[in-house]
Scaffold this motif. Sequence first.
Motif, PDB file in Angstrom:
ATOM      1  N   GLU A 275      30.497  30.485  29.462  1.00  0.00           N
ATOM      2  CA  GLU A 275      30.025  31.409  28.426  1.00  0.00           C
ATOM      3  C   GLU A 275      28.871  30.790  27.643  1.00  0.00           C
ATOM      4  OE1 GLU A 275      29.893  34.931  26.231  1.00  0.00           O
ATOM      5  OE2 GLU A 275      30.871  34.442  28.125  1.00  0.00           O
ATOM      6  N   TRP A 276      28.962  29.491  27.370  1.00  0.00           N
ATOM      7  CA  TRP A 276      27.883  28.793  26.675  1.00  0.00           C
ATOM      8  C   TRP A 276      26.589  28.867  27.486  1.00  0.00           C
ATOM      9  CZ3 TRP A 276      24.209  25.086  26.914  1.00  0.00           C
ATOM     10  CH2 TRP A 276      23.734  24.542  25.719  1.00  0.00           C
ATOM     11  N   GLU A 277      26.694  28.651  28.792  1.00  0.00           N
ATOM     12  CA  GLU A 277      25.510  28.670  29.647  1.00  0.00           C
ATOM     13  C   GLU A 277      24.884  30.061  29.692  1.00  0.00           C
ATOM     14  OE1 GLU A 277      22.473  27.290  31.734  1.00  0.00           O
ATOM     15  OE2 GLU A 277      24.096  26.017  30.970  1.00  0.00           O
ATOM     16  N   LYS A 278      25.722  31.102  29.655  1.00  0.00           N
ATOM     17  CA  LYS A 278      25.203  32.473  29.683  1.00  0.00           C
ATOM     18  C   LYS A 278      24.421  32.817  28.422  1.00  0.00           C
ATOM     19  CE  LYS A 278      28.937  34.396  32.545  1.00  0.00           C
ATOM     20  NZ  LYS A 278      30.109  35.310  32.531  1.00  0.00           N
ATOM     21  N   THR A 279      24.767  32.164  27.338  1.00  0.00           N
ATOM     22  CA  THR A 279      24.125  32.488  26.070  1.00  0.00           C
ATOM     23  C   THR A 279      23.100  31.423  25.686  1.00  0.00           C
ATOM     24  OG1 THR A 279      26.039  31.495  24.931  1.00  0.00           O
ATOM     25  CG2 THR A 279      26.033  33.875  25.203  1.00  0.00           C
ATOM     26  N   PHE A 280      23.560  30.226  25.351  1.00  0.00           N
ATOM     27  CA  PHE A 280      22.646  29.171  24.914  1.00  0.00           C
ATOM     28  C   PHE A 280      21.764  28.668  26.054  1.00  0.00           C
ATOM     29  CE2 PHE A 280      25.953  29.042  21.686  1.00  0.00           C
ATOM     30  CZ  PHE A 280      25.200  28.988  20.524  1.00  0.00           C
TER      31      PHE A 280
END
Length: 525
Positions: A275-280
């Motif tokens: 999820e972090w990779e998808k956003t940040f």
Amino acid sequence: MLSQWTRIGLGTCLVAAGAWVNGTFAAERPNILFIFSDDHSVQTIGAYNQRLSEFCRQQKVTPNIDRLAESGGLFVNSFCCNSLCSPSRAAILTGLHSHANGVTNLSQSIRAGVWTFPPALREAGYQTAVFGKWHLGNTPTQTDQWKILPGQGAYWNPDFLTPDGKEKITGYCTDIITDLGLQWLGQRDKTKPFMLMVQHKAPHRNWTPPPRYYRWLADVQIPEPPTIFDDYAGRRDAAKNQKMEIGRDMTLASDLKVLPAGKTPAGLTPADAAEWEKTFGVRNAAFEKAGLQGEALTRWKYQEYLKDYLRCIKAVDDSVGRYLEYLDKEGLAQNTVVIYSSDQGFYNGEHGWFDKRFIYEESLRMPLIVRWPGVVKPGSRFAPLVQNIDYAATFVEIAGGKIPSGLHGRSLVPLLRGETPADWRTSLYYHYYDPGHGVTKHFGLRTEQFTLACFYPLNQWELYDLAKDPQQMRSLHDAPAYAETMAKLKAELTRLRAQFGDTMGEPDGGAPDAPKAAGKKGRKK
């Protein structure tokens, strides 16, 4: 020989219990729930009418904190005595200014023998517990139960210091601290009143939000402060010498999570990392491609910093909501005093800054919201000047305990009842000591209309008329029209330093002004 501050713990006197309501002693003493965050500015609470309050109401940043204010009271003029984590916490525990309790800088311990309020509540028959950030060196909590973060603590998978040793708990810090307090409430001795202190790390730097809020606010533009590119031309050297500018001092990797492609923060589960990779990760790739510089880079930093800051606050607000729901469910709401506060204010881009420390408004102010059914009229807005040194006496009076003589603060219970004592203070004393972020040591005072500051290592004074200059852009220390005001405020500052026994720094009135030409020039836009 015992110091005067150690003797405060001796020979205490009984005061009227906070359970007195309209002249009648309540059958049950109220429980006390103290929810405390770190670096939460009043600008970012919907219930306060500050710069970002309308934005926060629109985006529902603090709906539960706002609900608490609607059903209770909000202190409009609430301030700290030293805008830094450890000193503020020590002032709350002891009711004393920093020089008297021994905690002037970060991570120091309260001076041995100095009175703190938790034992007084235990003596009054209360169960006490604290969970979360403590940040007071080796100072014992003196509560019945505790699990505290070592130092600043970690946002993810934090270690806790407990009566049984160190314990690592998996998860997000704000949610863990909330869970610990709720678990304790469920297991407490229900024949006794309680005081529970829920002390969050958030929204302290480096503003790490939980995955559920990674994408929240992603497509929203947060209003910029009009002073984001302040050049400090109207101030003395301290404002120019600081190292807390968003454009210059905020780091890309640690503060803003701009990491190399494919790298995610430590401690995340595989699902959270994805999820972090998808956003940040996606955001960082776009940032690298944009190649921002100058004011455009500062503006990008401001948006991303403040979004993460608000995401952390959103998680704290969730915590407040969970406690309010628990009190309602368990039938405790009507007999529990709920208090929300933070250890100091924070700069959300005002003057181009982040962090705190200065006597200026954004860092000096601290939120204080109190719900006390049957005592505090819903929707109250209290105007008198209050300070974090007032908390200890307030807690003890609510509990019907023993308040020692000699505290620097005084109980807020009369104000909560709608009664302002005739001798209530008209000025507040402030003293900052820590070298962090290049902020010069200073002491000063705040009245309803004026702020006076003495940056004694520089031998420089500043004076602000808050009625005419609420953003504190032009010091009036050398304005002929304010010469009489300056003299009166210096005399009041001398009186306050004598009253509290503070001899640290330059002698009273002994800080001569340096020429305006001294120091660095203001930063160019």
